[in-house]
Design a protein around this motif. Structure first.
Motif, PDB file in Angstrom:
ATOM      1  N   HIS A  38       0.820  -1.224   0.024  1.00 30.82           N
ATOM      2  CA  HIS A  38      -0.056  -0.039   0.034  1.00 30.82           C
ATOM      3  C   HIS A  38       0.974   1.264   0.007  1.00 30.82           C
ATOM      4  O   HIS A  38       0.773   2.156  -0.810  1.00 30.82           O
ATOM      5  CB  HIS A  38      -0.723  -0.042   1.317  1.00 30.82           C
ATOM      6  N   TYR A  39       1.920   1.121   0.725  1.00 31.69           N
ATOM      7  CA  TYR A  39       2.714   2.491   0.996  1.00 31.69           C
ATOM      8  C   TYR A  39       3.602   2.676  -0.494  1.00 31.69           C
ATOM      9  O   TYR A  39       3.842   3.710  -0.969  1.00 31.69           O
ATOM     10  CB  TYR A  39       3.955   2.400   2.362  1.00 31.69           C
ATOM     11  N   SER A  40       3.946   1.491  -1.016  1.00 35.21           N
ATOM     12  CA  SER A  40       4.636   1.663  -2.398  1.00 35.21           C
ATOM     13  C   SER A  40       3.828   2.173  -3.299  1.00 35.21           C
ATOM     14  O   SER A  40       4.215   3.285  -4.271  1.00 35.21           O
ATOM     15  CB  SER A  40       5.169   0.279  -2.592  1.00 35.21           C
ATOM     16  N   GLN A  41       2.377   1.773  -3.583  1.00 31.41           N
ATOM     17  CA  GLN A  41       1.635   2.436  -4.487  1.00 31.41           C
ATOM     18  C   GLN A  41       1.386   3.905  -4.110  1.00 31.41           C
ATOM     19  O   GLN A  41       1.346   4.525  -5.110  1.00 31.41           O
ATOM     20  CB  GLN A  41       0.195   1.454  -4.517  1.00 31.41           C
ATOM     21  N   GLU A  42       1.337   4.122  -2.797  1.00 32.42           N
ATOM     22  CA  GLU A  42       1.211   5.645  -2.549  1.00 32.42           C
ATOM     23  C   GLU A  42       2.281   6.615  -2.950  1.00 32.42           C
ATOM     24  O   GLU A  42       2.326   7.444  -3.350  1.00 32.42           O
ATOM     25  CB  GLU A  42       1.003   6.015  -1.010  1.00 32.42           C
ATOM     26  N   ALA A  43       3.336   6.045  -2.641  1.00 32.70           N
ATOM     27  CA  ALA A  43       4.667   6.554  -3.027  1.00 32.70           C
ATOM     28  C   ALA A  43       4.710   6.747  -4.879  1.00 32.70           C
ATOM     29  O   ALA A  43       5.281   7.706  -5.175  1.00 32.70           O
ATOM     30  CB  ALA A  43       5.822   5.807  -2.751  1.00 32.70           C
ATOM     31  N   ALA A  44       4.440   5.784  -5.296  1.00 31.40           N
ATOM     32  CA  ALA A  44       4.604   5.769  -6.914  1.00 31.40           C
ATOM     33  C   ALA A  44       3.325   6.622  -7.330  1.00 31.40           C
ATOM     34  O   ALA A  44       3.848   7.413  -8.192  1.00 31.40           O
ATOM     35  CB  ALA A  44       4.130   4.396  -7.270  1.00 31.40           C
ATOM     36  N   GLU A  45       2.466   6.660  -6.672  1.00 34.14           N
ATOM     37  CA  GLU A  45       1.216   7.539  -7.273  1.00 34.14           C
ATOM     38  C   GLU A  45       1.726   9.011  -6.968  1.00 34.14           C
ATOM     39  O   GLU A  45       1.487   9.860  -7.845  1.00 34.14           O
ATOM     40  CB  GLU A  45      -0.153   7.240  -6.562  1.00 34.14           C
ATOM     41  N   GLU A  46       2.479   9.216  -5.888  1.00 30.52           N
ATOM     42  CA  GLU A  46       2.845  10.765  -5.653  1.00 30.52           C
ATOM     43  C   GLU A  46       4.118  11.204  -6.726  1.00 30.52           C
ATOM     44  O   GLU A  46       3.874  12.137  -7.104  1.00 30.52           O
ATOM     45  CB  GLU A  46       3.320  10.753  -4.148  1.00 30.52           C
ATOM     46  N   VAL A  47       4.854   9.970  -6.977  1.00 30.38           N
ATOM     47  CA  VAL A  47       5.832  10.573  -7.886  1.00 30.38           C
ATOM     48  C   VAL A  47       5.210  10.656  -9.287  1.00 30.38           C
ATOM     49  O   VAL A  47       5.544  11.665 -10.195  1.00 30.38           O
ATOM     50  CB  VAL A  47       6.897   9.430  -7.871  1.00 30.38           C
ATOM     51  N   TYR A  48       4.197   9.944  -9.772  1.00 29.96           N
ATOM     52  CA  TYR A  48       3.514  10.082 -11.000  1.00 29.96           C
ATOM     53  C   TYR A  48       2.791  11.452 -11.126  1.00 29.96           C
ATOM     54  O   TYR A  48       2.760  11.907 -12.308  1.00 29.96           O
ATOM     55  CB  TYR A  48       2.865   8.837 -11.157  1.00 29.96           C
ATOM     56  N   THR A  49       2.567  12.007 -10.004  1.00 25.15           N
ATOM     57  CA  THR A  49       1.343  13.111  -9.957  1.00 25.15           C
ATOM     58  C   THR A  49       2.486  14.266 -10.426  1.00 25.15           C
ATOM     59  O   THR A  49       2.320  15.207 -10.999  1.00 25.15           O
ATOM     60  CB  THR A  49       0.733  13.453  -8.821  1.00 25.15           C
ATOM     61  N   MET A  50       3.862  13.991  -9.875  1.00 30.82           N
ATOM     62  CA  MET A  50       4.679  15.167 -10.280  1.00 30.82           C
ATOM     63  C   MET A  50       5.424  14.805 -11.499  1.00 30.82           C
ATOM     64  O   MET A  50       5.785  15.896 -12.266  1.00 30.82           O
ATOM     65  CB  MET A  50       5.675  15.344  -9.126  1.00 30.82           C
TER      66      MET A  50
END
Length: 194
Positions: A38-50
């Protein structure tokens, strides 16, 4: 006989208790793994939004505006014995239509290097792409398109390119026509013609 049966029952009971005790760390590890996912997906989504999300780039479309004769409804007021009434009358006018041409020949080349971005303890893979389009348009069959070529506003024609997520662009795409470079403007580059 009863002593051996008692020993067998005791052994089975102890094996069951040990199995239950072994389930506790297994459940704990499963919980830890799902939490990390879950944390990995959140981190990936945060990077992808930038950085920009998954990208799709469409085919270059030549858009040709053309003028044709049409009727439009014009409202007007007319005085009668009962008073003023409003009515619509058809009026001959000039309308604008658009026809789209797809490339007859389209060659796409590119390079897709990947990089890693670190977010906390997670490594997120990111991709950049330098894409080149090489394309030509054929002379269209005007009869099939139902367009008179004399009615085309050639000075208003443009090429549009559908790009789904413009946050991922590192620069403005350039169009090279007969050795001259032209920049796409935002209206034409990202218009969705579906």
């Amino acid at each position: 006989v009863s002593q051996s049966r008692y020993n067998a029952t005791l052994k089975l009971f102890l094996i069951g208790v040990l199995a239950l005790f072994l389930l506790i760390p297994t459940l704990w590890l499963d919980s830890l793994v799902s939490e990390r996912k879950h944390y990995s997906q959140e981190a990936a989504e945060e990077v992808y939004t930038m950085w920009g999300g998954p990208q799709e780039i469409g085919s270059p479309i030549l858009v040709l505006p053309y003028h044709y004769s049409c009727y439009v409804e014009v409202a007007r007021k007319r005085k009668t014995n009962e008073g003023w009434i409003e009515e619509s009358i058809p009026k001959n006018s000039s309308c604008v239509g658009y026809t789209k041409l797809y490339p007859e020949r389209l060659n796409i080349t590119g390079d897709l290097p990947s990089t890693q971005r670190k977010k906390g303890i997670f490594q997120i893979p990111l991709y950049t792409a330098l894409i080149q389009y090489d394309f030509t348009y054929a002379t269209p069959d005007w009869n099939r398109l139902g367009v008179n070529p004399q009615n085309i506003a050639w000075d208003e024609a443009y090429i549009t390119l559908d790009i789904r997520d413009t946050r991922g662009l590192l620069g403005e795409p350039q169009l090279l026509v007969d050795g001259q470079t032209q920049a796409f403007n935002n209206d034409n580059m990202y218009r969705d013609w579906e």
